[in-house]
Design a protein around this motif. Structure first.
Motif, PDB file in Angstrom:
ATOM      1  N   GLU A  84       0.857  -1.191   0.000  1.00  0.00           N
ATOM      2  CA  GLU A  84       0.000   0.000   0.000  1.00  0.00           C
ATOM      3  C   GLU A  84       0.889   1.236   0.000  1.00  0.00           C
ATOM      4  N   LYS A  85       0.510   2.247  -0.759  1.00  0.00           N
ATOM      5  CA  LYS A  85       1.319   3.464  -0.863  1.00  0.00           C
ATOM      6  C   LYS A  85       0.587   4.649  -0.252  1.00  0.00           C
ATOM      7  N   TYR A  86       1.307   5.418   0.553  1.00  0.00           N
ATOM      8  CA  TYR A  86       0.779   6.635   1.163  1.00  0.00           C
ATOM      9  C   TYR A  86       1.847   7.725   1.049  1.00  0.00           C
ATOM     10  N   SER A  87       1.462   8.945   1.312  1.00  0.00           N
ATOM     11  CA  SER A  87       2.447  10.031   1.356  1.00  0.00           C
ATOM     12  C   SER A  87       2.063  11.008   2.453  1.00  0.00           C
ATOM     13  N   PHE A  88       3.085  11.585   3.078  1.00  0.00           N
ATOM     14  CA  PHE A  88       2.894  12.496   4.198  1.00  0.00           C
ATOM     15  C   PHE A  88       3.883  13.649   4.073  1.00  0.00           C
ATOM     16  N   TRP A  89       3.409  14.839   4.398  1.00  0.00           N
ATOM     17  CA  TRP A  89       4.298  15.989   4.436  1.00  0.00           C
ATOM     18  C   TRP A  89       4.972  16.062   5.805  1.00  0.00           C
ATOM     19  N   VAL A  90       6.262  16.254   5.807  1.00  0.00           N
ATOM     20  CA  VAL A  90       7.003  16.473   7.052  1.00  0.00           C
ATOM     21  C   VAL A  90       7.833  17.737   6.873  1.00  0.00           C
ATOM     22  N   SER A  91       8.058  18.451   7.973  1.00  0.00           N
ATOM     23  CA  SER A  91       8.781  19.719   7.844  1.00  0.00           C
ATOM     24  C   SER A  91       9.527  20.123   9.118  1.00  0.00           C
ATOM     25  N   LYS A  92       9.466  19.283  10.144  1.00  0.00           N
ATOM     26  CA  LYS A  92      10.063  19.664  11.423  1.00  0.00           C
ATOM     27  C   LYS A  92      11.267  18.798  11.734  1.00  0.00           C
ATOM     28  N   LYS A  93      12.054  19.261  12.698  1.00  0.00           N
ATOM     29  CA  LYS A  93      13.208  18.469  13.141  1.00  0.00           C
ATOM     30  C   LYS A  93      12.748  17.150  13.739  1.00  0.00           C
ATOM     31  N   GLU A  94      11.665  17.201  14.485  1.00  0.00           N
ATOM     32  CA  GLU A  94      11.101  15.987  15.064  1.00  0.00           C
ATOM     33  C   GLU A  94       9.586  16.043  14.946  1.00  0.00           C
ATOM     34  N   GLN A  95       9.001  14.973  14.440  1.00  0.00           N
ATOM     35  CA  GLN A  95       7.547  14.890  14.401  1.00  0.00           C
ATOM     36  C   GLN A  95       7.113  13.443  14.251  1.00  0.00           C
ATOM     37  N   GLU A  96       5.836  13.221  14.515  1.00  0.00           N
ATOM     38  CA  GLU A  96       5.270  11.889  14.390  1.00  0.00           C
ATOM     39  C   GLU A  96       4.174  11.915  13.337  1.00  0.00           C
ATOM     40  N   ILE A  97       4.099  10.856  12.566  1.00  0.00           N
ATOM     41  CA  ILE A  97       3.003  10.696  11.613  1.00  0.00           C
ATOM     42  C   ILE A  97       2.357   9.339  11.858  1.00  0.00           C
ATOM     43  N   THR A  98       1.078   9.247  11.572  1.00  0.00           N
ATOM     44  CA  THR A  98       0.355   7.990  11.736  1.00  0.00           C
ATOM     45  C   THR A  98      -0.088   7.488  10.373  1.00  0.00           C
ATOM     46  N   VAL A  99       0.409   6.316  10.016  1.00  0.00           N
ATOM     47  CA  VAL A  99       0.015   5.660   8.774  1.00  0.00           C
ATOM     48  C   VAL A  99      -1.135   4.710   9.099  1.00  0.00           C
ATOM     49  N   VAL A 100      -2.232   4.851   8.400  1.00  0.00           N
ATOM     50  CA  VAL A 100      -3.368   3.953   8.604  1.00  0.00           C
ATOM     51  C   VAL A 100      -3.452   3.042   7.387  1.00  0.00           C
ATOM     52  N   SER A 101      -3.052   1.789   7.569  1.00  0.00           N
ATOM     53  CA  SER A 101      -3.053   0.854   6.448  1.00  0.00           C
ATOM     54  C   SER A 101      -4.332   0.035   6.444  1.00  0.00           C
ATOM     55  N   GLU A 102      -4.761  -0.308   5.262  1.00  0.00           N
ATOM     56  CA  GLU A 102      -5.994  -1.076   5.094  1.00  0.00           C
ATOM     57  C   GLU A 102      -5.800  -2.525   5.527  1.00  0.00           C
ATOM     58  N   ASN A 103      -4.602  -3.054   5.272  1.00  0.00           N
ATOM     59  CA  ASN A 103      -4.315  -4.447   5.560  1.00  0.00           C
ATOM     60  C   ASN A 103      -3.224  -4.576   6.620  1.00  0.00           C
ATOM     61  N   GLU A 104      -3.086  -5.771   7.167  1.00  0.00           N
ATOM     62  CA  GLU A 104      -2.138  -5.981   8.259  1.00  0.00           C
ATOM     63  C   GLU A 104      -0.716  -5.682   7.803  1.00  0.00           C
ATOM     64  N   PRO A 105      -0.044  -4.736   8.454  1.00  0.00           N
ATOM     65  CA  PRO A 105       1.296  -4.328   8.015  1.00  0.00           C
ATOM     66  C   PRO A 105       2.377  -5.284   8.517  1.00  0.00           C
ATOM     67  N   LEU A 106       3.374  -5.486   7.689  1.00  0.00           N
ATOM     68  CA  LEU A 106       4.543  -6.268   8.081  1.00  0.00           C
ATOM     69  C   LEU A 106       5.777  -5.384   8.163  1.00  0.00           C
ATOM     70  N   ASN A 107       5.994  -4.595   7.105  1.00  0.00           N
ATOM     71  CA  ASN A 107       7.137  -3.680   7.069  1.00  0.00           C
ATOM     72  C   ASN A 107       6.707  -2.350   6.473  1.00  0.00           C
ATOM     73  N   ILE A 108       7.451  -1.325   6.835  1.00  0.00           N
ATOM     74  CA  ILE A 108       7.304  -0.003   6.213  1.00  0.00           C
ATOM     75  C   ILE A 108       8.574   0.259   5.408  1.00  0.00           C
ATOM     76  N   ILE A 109       8.400   0.753   4.190  1.00  0.00           N
ATOM     77  CA  ILE A 109       9.560   1.181   3.414  1.00  0.00           C
ATOM     78  C   ILE A 109       9.354   2.646   3.039  1.00  0.00           C
ATOM     79  N   ILE A 110      10.297   3.459   3.445  1.00  0.00           N
ATOM     80  CA  ILE A 110      10.231   4.894   3.161  1.00  0.00           C
ATOM     81  C   ILE A 110      10.989   5.175   1.872  1.00  0.00           C
TER      82      ILE A 110
END
Length: 966
Positions: free
Chosen positions: A444-470
């Motif tokens: 599944e592919k998603y995209s998120f804007w980031v702009s800070k030195k430190e921040q958290e994002i929440t990925v909501v996947s439709e199916n059971e996740p095994l790995n994340i690849i950035i």
């Protein structure tokens, strides 16, 4: 490349705020080929007063005239003002007998690409006249030209009506010319005799690329374009022609990639000029629109761009400081990073707006200089948005983003699987981060804007996740993690201070010479500490050092260069050179710079026989969940084995541990995978009573709400487990119109048999029993005795086990009968049966009873159950998964028929914080009446944030606030 005076590199010509024809430059040249000399007169005029600087340092000046005034001939640089009434003339000679440069005159050839005439600091419209031996064929910037031959001489007059920064002249006695007309453009090939067979192919390719770029950008700038074979190994582009070295012209990559690159320069660099003071943007744009566009594997091209930058650009500078290619570092920055900037820009604004940008850049800046700021303003204009931030961080700022990303948490919630990523940047960039989630069912592919030195994002996947690849496709120009870095020749060549281990074999002297700035060591001087964070060169496949690092011997019977990651370094490599001769080593160290993206080259003499890339990992890979361990009696299996096996059966039984979220996630994985390949499925669920089938049907068909479904299906009475465990499965079925079949007997019937045996049933109860039941499967009886013993006191009487046995068989037979009837009535359907593992184990419960009725054996899958021989076709062991907890008030209640009486309030509970007290009677929640526990559970399930609860206290209604957001 675009050729610039004084540098053997690409830069572009630019117009400095003047109109066409302001400065006119007439240059009359006579070539004395036998003496390697030119005699010339340069006359500069202007239509209005213009201050210019003229450089004659490199010339043998014979006379200088400023109007009628004679000036000293040895001044070198003249700063003057020319006017319509006062021209400037230099009469000079230039002898060129040093054949090491690109300015050369012989009796067979002339190459004047550098400072061969008085150079001025402003653009001018040139009129070049050249007298040369009659057998010379000459080329210069010109839309048209004339040749007049007399008395053994040829006089060329070149006409180019547009302003130029510099003019060039090249020619030889050996050229053969072919030409064709194409859409008003004269396309020519000036080739040597031996390569004339390539001329038609080059002209054909040139026509194709001119057509394609004209359609995308705008009409070709000139009436003439010449492909000129050069005796030097060059690749330059000047207005109206390009130079290609004779040593390169037969290489396929020249025709496939270099030619379109140089043709594209006719638009960007040779007609739209670069404002050199603010940085050369055109090399990267041309690379993006040609080299990159014509590559087959664009992901690897982008990754190789980052690898090359990582290897060579350790000392970085911003794109505003790039002028042209002077070394590998400047190439990595000016070509590579700039190419990625334009790639990211098109990804950001879209293909349509990017093409509009190209057209307007060409239309608006033809024969004018364009800067990065102009490009920025143009993008803002086209998009109607402000992209100053984009150019500030990518163009004005040096370096690249450095990302540190980790998985903070993951859990299953109402809307999917939530994965919380923690992101750190060393210096904050505004990035659109591509996030890929690997699941059992694909990526599944998603995209998120980031702009800070430190921040958290929440990925909501439709199916059971095994790995994340950035950023697995390298859509961002960024720092690479160690795992992503391929050991390639870029790193081998980039560090001339490498540690070199040599056995003093003379064969490798050319290689050792390349690393003369490094540390040369004998194998007996080896120590691990010496190669920490170092690039290492090992000369000879038989070098003893290799066994100390790799613990094995290497081949010595083939010639090769092979690169490995240095296990003791962050971004360092170990390169082995195993070669056969000094001449081969000399060839190899000279040629491998063209093969920097490869990890291994194998040679057959002086020919490269094989090329190999060791591509270890694409993207920043993050572990989320352990993949389920799956076994059968045949051994270790995969999820796909289950799916492919399931497709061969009509009934698939998936036995669960009721309270494990991971089990229900796996059930949903199986349902989805089957549904994708065989859409005509149904799901049978133990959790619902057969008498409520009409309620299930109405919910699946969208006729009633989820709240109404929960109440009318008696879910909380018949099953009682956290509804969040099953909700994703139920909602998926509703969304995809997959029938859910209620399998179970009524709860009251099973309870009656469990308490009093079958003799306690009424005639009406008997009508609800399955039409056939098997009570004599003694293996199953023995198995149930074990279950009963685990859950009962030793003081239980024999009669109680009989009750348990009867209730269990009625339970199993009811579900088996329901499954059997459904698949008989729906012959094209497959059914996935979800039930507790006890009903599936050893096929005793439901499977054998369905097979008895239908002959369908079915496939059995048990989740997180005991590993026993014959217990199931597949055993699946899942990793722990956190899911949504049920919302609870924290009270013990008693049903009164008209509300719930509070018997006890738990300490620190939501109820205590809300002010609920013992003795209160709960009668309402968010304005809805509460009559029994089911009413309250349903309302609590859908409660969000702050809610109102109404209680009767001392006969009066009291409204309190209940907060679940804390």
């Amino acid at each position: 490349m675009v050729k610039r005076a004084g540098y053997f590199v690409l830069v572009f010509l630019f117009l400095i705020g003047v109109s066409y024809g302001e400065i006119k430059y007439r240059l009359d040249v006579s070539i004395d080929a036998p003496n390697s000399k030119i005699r010339a007169a340069a006359t500069i005029t202007s239509d209005r007063p213009e201050k210019i600087s003229i450089n004659t340092d490199h010339l043998d000046v014979k006379a200088v005239l400023y109007g009628r005034e004679k000036l000293p001939t040895d001044k070198g640089i003249y700063s003057i003002e020319i006017t319509p009434n006062r021209e400037f003339t230099v009469i000079y000679e230039l002898t060129l007998q040093d054949y090491t440069g690109e300015d050369v005159i012989t009796d067979e050839a002339v190459s004047l690409l550098g400072l061969w005439y008085p150079f001025i600091d402003k653009l001018a419209v040139y009129r070049l006249m050249v007298e040369a031996p009659e057998n010379f064929i000459l080329i210069s910037e010109a839309e048209d030209y004339t040749v007049e031959k007399k008395e053994g001489k040829a006089v060329y007059r070149f006409n180019f009506p547009y302003p130029l920064e510099h003019i060039h002249l090249i020619g030889t006695t050996k050229y053969k010319i072919k030409e064709e007309e194409f859409e008003g453009i004269k396309i020519q090939a000036y080739f040597f005799e031996r390569d004339l067979d390539l001329a038609d192919t080059y002209i054909k390719e040139a026509k194709k690329h001119i057509k394609n770029y004209s359609e995308r950008i705008g009409k070709f700038p000139y009436k003439r374009f010449a492909i000129v074979e050069n005796f030097f190994p060059t690749g330059y582009s000047m207005p109206t022609f390009t130079l290609i070295g004779q040593r390169l012209i037969r290489f396929p990559f020249i025709l496939e990639k270099s030619l379109p690159h140089e043709i594209l320069h006719q638009w960007f660099g040779c007609s739209v000029y670069v404002d050199d003071d603010s940085g050369n943007w055109a090399e990267g744009l041309t690379t993006y629109l040609s080299d990159y566009q014509f590559t087959d594997d664009k992901v690897m091209y982008r990754k190789n761009t980052l690898l090359k930058y990582t290897a060579y650009a350790k000392e970085e500078y911003p794109l505003t400081q790039f002028r042209g290619k002077t070394d590998r570092r400047s190439e990595a920055i000016g070509y590579g990073k700039t190419m990625m900037v334009f790639y990211m820009l098109e990804e950001l604004i879209g293909e349509e707006k990017f093409n509009r940008f190209l057209s307007l850049l060409y239309e608006g800046f033809r024969f004018k200089k364009a800067s990065w700021k102009d490009i920025n303003a143009l993008v803002n204009h086209i998009t109607g948005e402000q992209y100053d931030w984009f150019f500030k961080q990518w163009v004005e700022k040096k370096g690249k983003p450095q990302l540190e990303i980790s998985v903070k948490d993951h859990s299953l919630k109402d809307d999917g699987f939530h994965i919380v990523l923690k992101i750190k940047q060393k210096e904050p960039y505004r990035l659109k981060l591509p996030v890929f989630v690997e699941t059992y069912l694909g990526v599944e592919k998603y995209s998120f804007w980031v702009s800070k030195k430190e921040q958290e994002i929440t990925v909501v996947s439709e199916n059971e996740p095994l790995n994340i690849i950035i950023d697995k496709d390298y859509q961002i120009f960024r720092d690479l993690s160690w795992e992503e870095i391929n050991p390639v020749i870029y790193f081998t060549l980039a560090d001339r201070k490498s540690v070199v281990y040599s056995t003093d074999n003379i064969i490798y002297s050319p290689v050792a010479g390349y690393y003369s700035e490094g540390v040369l060591k004998n194998p007996d001087q080896f120590s691990i500490s010496e190669i920490y964070n170092k690039n290492v060169i090992v000369l000879g496949g038989d070098n003893p050092v290799l066994k100390k690092i790799f613990g094995r011997e290497f081949k010595t019977d083939t010639d090769y260069v092979e690169v490995f990651k240095n296990p003791f370094g962050d971004r360092n490599v170990i390169t082995i050179f195993n070669l056969s001769s000094v001449m081969q080593a000399k060839m190899v160290i000279g040629r491998i710079k063209h093969y920097g993206r490869y990890s291994k080259l194998t040679f057959d003499g002086f020919r490269i026989k094989n090329k190999q890339v060791k591509n270890y990992q694409n993207g920043i890979k993050l572990f989320v969940r352990q993949k389920a361990e799956i076994v059968s009696e045949e051994g270790i299996k995969t999820f796909n084995h289950i799916v492919q096996d399931a497709l061969k059966h009509r009934v698939i039984y998936v036995g669960e541990q009721h309270i494990m979220f991971s089990n229900h996630a796996m059930q949903l994985n199986i349902i989805k995978a089957l549904h994708r390949q065989y859409p005509d499925i149904a799901v049978g669920m133990e959790m619902f009573q057969r008498s409520k089938q009409d309620i299930l049907d109405k919910f699946i068909n969208g006729e009633i709400s989820e709240k109404e479904f929960l109440k009318k299906s008696d879910y909380y009475k018949a099953w009682k487990y956290n509804y969040n465990l099953y909700r994703p499965i139920i909602l998926y079925c509703r969304e995809n119109k997959i029938p859910i079949i209620a399998l179970n007997a009524d709860r009251e019937l099973i309870k009656k048999v469990s308490d009093g045996g079958m003799e306690s049933l009424s005639k009406e109860d008997y009508k609800k029993l399955p039409s056939q039941m098997d009570f004599v499967n003694f293996s199953y009886i023995e198995y149930l005795k074990g279950i009963f013993a685990d859950h009962s006191s030793v003081m239980k009487k024999k009669k109680k086990f009989i009750n348990f046995l009867q209730s269990q068989i009625i339970w199993d037979e009811t579900m088996a009968e329901t499954v059997s009837e459904y698949i008989k009535n729906n012959p094209d359907k497959k059914m996935v049966v979800l039930a507790g593992g006890g009903h599936i184990r050893y096929r005793y419960g439901i499977p054998s009873r369905v097979e008895r009725r239908t002959g369908e054996r079915g496939l059995t899958v048990l989740l997180d159950d005991q590993l026993r021989k014959g217990i199931a076709d597949y055993m699946v062991y899942t990793a722990h998964l956190t899911g949504e907890k049920e919302k609870k008030l924290g009270v013990y209640v008693e049903e009164t028929g008209n509300g719930l009486k509070v018997e006890e309030v738990s300490k620190d509970s939501v109820a205590e914080k809300a002010g609920i007290k013992k003795g209160d009677i709960i009668v309402g929640f968010n304005g809805r009446p509460i009559k029994d526990l089911v009413d309250l559970k349903v309302e609590l399930f859908f409660a969000q944030g702050e809610n109102s609860i109404t209680v009767l206290r001392n006969g009066k209604k009291v409204k309190l606030q209940v907060d679940f957001s804390q």
